[in-house]
Design a protein around this motif. Structure first.
Motif, mmCIF file in Angstrom:
data_model
loop_
_atom_site.group_PDB
_atom_site.id
_atom_site.type_symbol
_atom_site.label_atom_id
_atom_site.label_comp_id
_atom_site.label_asym_id
_atom_site.label_seq_id
_atom_site.Cartn_x
_atom_site.Cartn_y
_atom_site.Cartn_z
ATOM 1 N N ILE A 1 0.840 -1.197 0.000
ATOM 2 C CA ILE A 1 0.000 0.000 0.000
ATOM 3 C C ILE A 1 0.877 1.251 0.000
ATOM 4 O O ILE A 1 0.653 2.183 -0.776
ATOM 5 C CB ILE A 1 -0.964 -0.010 1.201
ATOM 6 N N HIS A 2 1.898 1.266 0.847
ATOM 7 C CA HIS A 2 2.804 2.419 0.876
ATOM 8 C C HIS A 2 3.502 2.596 -0.471
ATOM 9 O O HIS A 2 3.554 3.700 -1.020
ATOM 10 C CB HIS A 2 3.853 2.256 1.973
ATOM 11 N N ASN B 1 2.714 1.677 -3.530
ATOM 12 C CA ASN B 1 1.881 2.042 -4.666
ATOM 13 C C ASN B 1 1.028 3.295 -4.479
ATOM 14 O O ASN B 1 0.692 3.961 -5.453
ATOM 15 C CB ASN B 1 0.975 0.875 -5.049
ATOM 16 N N TYR B 2 0.667 3.618 -3.235
ATOM 17 C CA TYR B 2 -0.279 4.703 -3.009
ATOM 18 C C TYR B 2 0.291 5.918 -2.286
ATOM 19 O O TYR B 2 -0.359 6.952 -2.249
ATOM 20 C CB TYR B 2 -1.496 4.188 -2.229
ATOM 21 N N HIS B 3 1.472 5.815 -1.695
ATOM 22 C CA HIS B 3 2.002 6.930 -0.909
ATOM 23 C C HIS B 3 3.418 7.337 -1.285
ATOM 24 O O HIS B 3 3.790 8.479 -1.068
ATOM 25 C CB HIS B 3 1.954 6.590 0.590
ATOM 26 N N PRO C 1 2.585 9.318 -6.231
ATOM 27 C CA PRO C 1 2.699 7.868 -6.102
ATOM 28 C C PRO C 1 2.232 7.178 -7.386
ATOM 29 O O PRO C 1 1.432 7.757 -8.144
ATOM 30 C CB PRO C 1 1.800 7.523 -4.929
ATOM 31 N N ALA D 1 0.043 4.960 -8.026
ATOM 32 C CA ALA D 1 -1.409 4.797 -8.159
ATOM 33 C C ALA D 1 -2.077 6.064 -8.667
ATOM 34 O O ALA D 1 -3.166 6.004 -9.230
ATOM 35 C CB ALA D 1 -2.018 4.375 -6.828
ATOM 36 N N ALA D 2 -1.439 7.218 -8.501
ATOM 37 C CA ALA D 2 -2.016 8.470 -8.981
ATOM 38 C C ALA D 2 -2.067 8.502 -10.509
ATOM 39 O O ALA D 2 -2.790 9.314 -11.082
ATOM 40 C CB ALA D 2 -1.213 9.656 -8.457
ATOM 41 N N SER E 1 -10.390 5.238 -10.678
ATOM 42 C CA SER E 1 -10.176 5.509 -9.264
ATOM 43 C C SER E 1 -9.879 4.213 -8.524
ATOM 44 O O SER E 1 -10.303 3.139 -8.926
ATOM 45 C CB SER E 1 -11.408 6.188 -8.655
ATOM 46 N N VAL E 2 -9.168 4.351 -7.448
ATOM 47 C CA VAL E 2 -8.780 3.201 -6.642
ATOM 48 C C VAL E 2 -9.771 3.072 -5.500
ATOM 49 O O VAL E 2 -10.005 4.029 -4.767
ATOM 50 C CB VAL E 2 -7.350 3.379 -6.097
ATOM 51 N N VAL F 1 -8.241 0.604 -1.239
ATOM 52 C CA VAL F 1 -7.224 1.054 -0.298
ATOM 53 C C VAL F 1 -7.736 0.842 1.120
ATOM 54 O O VAL F 1 -8.900 1.109 1.417
ATOM 55 C CB VAL F 1 -6.886 2.544 -0.537
ATOM 56 N N TYR G 1 -5.442 4.294 5.274
ATOM 57 C CA TYR G 1 -4.550 4.978 4.341
ATOM 58 C C TYR G 1 -5.278 5.986 3.473
ATOM 59 O O TYR G 1 -4.708 6.547 2.569
ATOM 60 C CB TYR G 1 -3.850 3.953 3.442
#
Length: 56
Positions: A24-25, A27-29, A39, A41-42, A47-48, A51, A55
């Motif tokens: 998660i970190h 890919n998303y942060h 990140p 995923a942006a 849309s995601v 998550v 987070y």
């Protein structure tokens, strides 16, 4: 070795949990230079929605 004391088997759950948090970190942060500091995923077109709530 007595049943239920195999160190490899007993350490799978903590490793799986750690990988989930890391994923998660990652890919998303985590900022990424190829995505202008965003990140990965942006860069998704959709849309995601999967998550973890902690987070968001």
């Amino acid at each position: 070795m007595p049943a239920g004391t195999d160190p490899q088997v007993s350490s799978i759950a903590p490793r799986s949990a750690a990988i989930a948090v890391w994923n998660i970190h990652y890919n998303y942060h985590r900022p990424h230079s190829a995505a202008a500091g965003k990140p990965p995923a942006a860069c998704l077109r959709e849309s995601v929605i999967n998550v973890e709530p902690s987070y968001i």
